[in-house]
Design an enzyme around this catalytic site. Sequence first.
Site, PDB file in Angstrom:
ATOM      1  N   ILE A  24       0.610  -1.189   0.074  1.00 29.26           N
ATOM      2  CA  ILE A  24       0.050  -0.246  -0.418  1.00 29.26           C
ATOM      3  C   ILE A  24       1.203   0.827   0.365  1.00 29.26           C
ATOM      4  O   ILE A  24       0.473   2.054   0.413  1.00 29.26           O
ATOM      5  CB  ILE A  24      -0.912   0.217   1.596  1.00 29.26           C
ATOM      6  CG1 ILE A  24      -0.259   0.463   2.223  1.00 29.26           C
ATOM      7  CG2 ILE A  24      -2.053  -1.493   1.330  1.00 29.26           C
ATOM      8  CD1 ILE A  24      -0.932  -0.359   3.680  1.00 29.26           C
ATOM      9  N   GLY A  25       1.978   1.112  -0.130  1.00 27.26           N
ATOM     10  CA  GLY A  25       3.119   2.219  -0.659  1.00 27.26           C
ATOM     11  C   GLY A  25       4.083   2.034   0.221  1.00 27.26           C
ATOM     12  O   GLY A  25       5.047   3.069   0.161  1.00 27.26           O
ATOM     13  N   LYS A  76      15.514   2.227   6.003  1.00 25.90           N
ATOM     14  CA  LYS A  76      15.356   3.515   4.728  1.00 25.90           C
ATOM     15  C   LYS A  76      13.516   3.791   4.471  1.00 25.90           C
ATOM     16  O   LYS A  76      12.645   4.623   5.023  1.00 25.90           O
ATOM     17  CB  LYS A  76      16.035   3.627   3.707  1.00 25.90           C
ATOM     18  CG  LYS A  76      15.863   4.987   2.700  1.00 25.90           C
ATOM     19  CD  LYS A  76      16.938   4.581   1.816  1.00 25.90           C
ATOM     20  CE  LYS A  76      15.905   5.770   0.714  1.00 25.90           C
ATOM     21  NZ  LYS A  76      17.146   5.687  -0.459  1.00 25.90           N
ATOM     22  N   GLY A 136       5.303  -3.643  13.794  1.00 30.25           N
ATOM     23  CA  GLY A 136       5.705  -3.200  13.116  1.00 30.25           C
ATOM     24  C   GLY A 136       5.741  -1.998  12.997  1.00 30.25           C
ATOM     25  O   GLY A 136       6.497  -1.815  14.393  1.00 30.25           O
ATOM     26  N   GLN A 186       8.050   5.708   6.846  1.00 28.67           N
ATOM     27  CA  GLN A 186       6.607   5.469   7.408  1.00 28.67           C
ATOM     28  C   GLN A 186       5.948   6.201   8.890  1.00 28.67           C
ATOM     29  O   GLN A 186       5.555   6.934   9.540  1.00 28.67           O
ATOM     30  CB  GLN A 186       6.422   3.798   7.327  1.00 28.67           C
ATOM     31  CG  GLN A 186       6.538   2.822   6.716  1.00 28.67           C
ATOM     32  CD  GLN A 186       5.069   3.247   5.871  1.00 28.67           C
ATOM     33  OE1 GLN A 186       3.998   2.827   6.691  1.00 28.67           O
ATOM     34  NE2 GLN A 186       4.902   4.041   4.713  1.00 28.67           N
ATOM     35  N   GLY A 198       4.288   0.913  10.795  1.00 28.64           N
ATOM     36  CA  GLY A 198       4.021   1.995  10.095  1.00 28.64           C
ATOM     37  C   GLY A 198       3.202   2.905  10.556  1.00 28.64           C
ATOM     38  O   GLY A 198       2.863   4.369  10.378  1.00 28.64           O
ATOM     39  N   GLU A 199       2.145   2.107  12.223  1.00 24.30           N
ATOM     40  CA  GLU A 199       1.875   3.580  13.123  1.00 24.30           C
ATOM     41  C   GLU A 199       1.864   3.660  13.943  1.00 24.30           C
ATOM     42  O   GLU A 199       2.017   4.878  14.174  1.00 24.30           O
ATOM     43  CB  GLU A 199       0.052   3.410  13.320  1.00 24.30           C
ATOM     44  CG  GLU A 199      -0.574   2.884  11.504  1.00 24.30           C
ATOM     45  CD  GLU A 199      -1.905   1.265  11.983  1.00 24.30           C
ATOM     46  OE1 GLU A 199      -2.877   1.601  12.361  1.00 24.30           O
ATOM     47  OE2 GLU A 199      -1.409  -0.004  12.164  1.00 24.30           O
TER      48      GLU A 199
END
Length: 717
Positions: free
Chosen positions: A462-463, A606, A675, A611, A677-678
């Site tokens: 999703i990018g 990177k 993770g 993110q 991402g968030e």
Amino acid sequence: MMGKGISRTDGPLKVTGGAKYSYERRDSGEPVVGHIVGAAIGRGRITRLDTSGAERAPGVLLVMTHRNTPEQGRLDNDNPVSFTRARPVLSSDRVDYFGEPVAFVVARTLEQARAAAGLIHIEYAVEEGAYELASHQDRAYAPKTANIGLETRTALGDFERAFADAPVKLDQSYTTPHMFSMPMEPCATVARWDGEDLVLHASLQALAYSRTSIANTLGIPEERIHIDSAFVGGGFGTKLYVHCDSILAALAARQLGLPVKVALSRRQMFSLVGHRPESIQRVRLAAERDGRLTGLAHEVNMQSTSREEYCEQTATVTRSLYAAPNRFTNHRVTPLDLPVGEAVRGPGELPGLMAVESAMDELAHLLDMDPIELRIRNEPELDPERNVPLTGRRLVECMRVGAERFGWSRRPMRPGTLRDGRFLVGYGMAAAIRMHFQGPTRAIVRMERDGGVIVKSDMTDIGTGTYTILSQFVSESLDVPLERIQVMLARSDLPRSSGSGGSWGAANTSVALHRACEALKQKIARTGAPASSGAELAAVVAAHFPDGVEADGAIVGQWDDPNFTKFSAHTYGATFAEVGVDIDTGEVRLRRMLGVFAAGRILNPKLARSQLIGGMSWGVSAALHEAGYVDVRFGHFVNGDLGEYYVPVHADIPALDAVMLDDLDKDANPLGIKGVGELGICGSGAAVVNAVFNATGVRVRDFPITLDKLFPGLPTP
């Protein structure tokens, strides 16, 4: 344990236009185009519907309404996995929220479909609606569960007694607004039928869940549904769910026998895609004079709907963050006549930490104590509610490393005392915590006779760089050059994963992939030929497996993994912000920001840094910019476009710095991966809020901090 920070393997495709997104797919020729007509009222029913003008318009092939739409499955609120529920569209004359689809026009071109849509005449019987959380709190009730099945209420000890007896106490309410995830690529679908099989090119994050949802809606077997989401232009939770674009495209394509494409407009994204619901949060802290918490309570009331319940897990951030013997967390929801809430990046953590970390800053000010010291004094040895080890807990290290790098010692203890010309300058910080999730995931690795490797998973990119990190992982595991690895993703005929979302994708897929690689090497080893390098593996495959060889690996979901019972698994961080507030105008400017994070083994620093910085920017937006405003007379979002729904632009975000601790959390999974991402979004908004208070002495608890809330309290220039 850091991986290599290589650039994205799909980068050249994207910058040259070679990456085809769902709306651009032309696998079966040029599709016809659908346009959605949304309801012009917030609640009521359709009393008159005249589509004759639209049906006669040039290029029009089909006009669908509730009168001619095929029967669909019903929304099943008893299904605990909201991602897989049926999503019927145009199923009755009822209107439950402003913008709900009431008609669908398919024509040869988009211009023809939109022009014809304007010829449809609709009359409504308008009913009184409830559109405002604050004035309808009497409707609030306790839901059965919060998001993903988490408990809505927890209690330990006797909080009320502890709060009554505490020498220092804080009792404050905080409000967070409706927020929207607005990926660059809107929700879009191209649908066609191949006999009894449905083929969808759709912008989706989790194909297995989406496939079930579509099957439940259309009443066809899952194996008849084939989804391809090779490239997704951002998700942020928006595309974890199937929305009306996919269902309407599929229904129309079946009726016409033609491929149909549909993309939501940017305005439609504000009403037809779920949002982060508005919340009112009460935080109470009971403390000794040395800052040690004796009691902690976090209660949340948020917007939901009567047709479908959504309870964001906002108060869960408090359960594992700080030690306190007496504890209470609770969620309540208030049904309103608005679009249903859905997961938005950092669901629960962003709004919850905005409140809790603001409250901790307020308590530090009451105690005349450094905010970091207060947090360290309340660092738990075990999970405060579950009484199990907190795996990978490096929160104190994040705060200390961040304080040194940021220059926290220069923070003024007394708010409003540091000036830089006409700007009041302030420092703020906040802790970050994010649950680590695990969903059932399977992956296949295949080595061809020529030594090339193919990776297969329905996991989406999703990018975030999924194509890249999976290539890297296999390259290191099998000692095969990156250019010899082909990663096949995001097709529903590939091995099932839990998709991308919740910061679980990279960790889940990498662990499954690791097991697949190990199984592959074991198959090759059973030939008896030595194979310790990639070249030797390829030679053995060429000699003993003329058709190539493959193996698969899998992990179970966290509810079936005893590790998640033995440990409390999270990622952690600390964010530091410096702001300047114009003494004359009240304008707030972020001057610099630092985040220090502990998120297990980092596969590609990177991509991970990108993110984290993206999440930190979103936190700034939550503190200073973002809010969806509802017209309480009619139930629509008055700022439902990117001209009036404010998000930060380049001028609002200076150079941010994100630091990742070299980490390996083998209690989370065998590879120590979690993770990121968030994680960057968690606490970053509260750090900005706390910096504004330190700069001005004005405490704003209704977010975002806008001029009307800040300016009246500013000191006289």
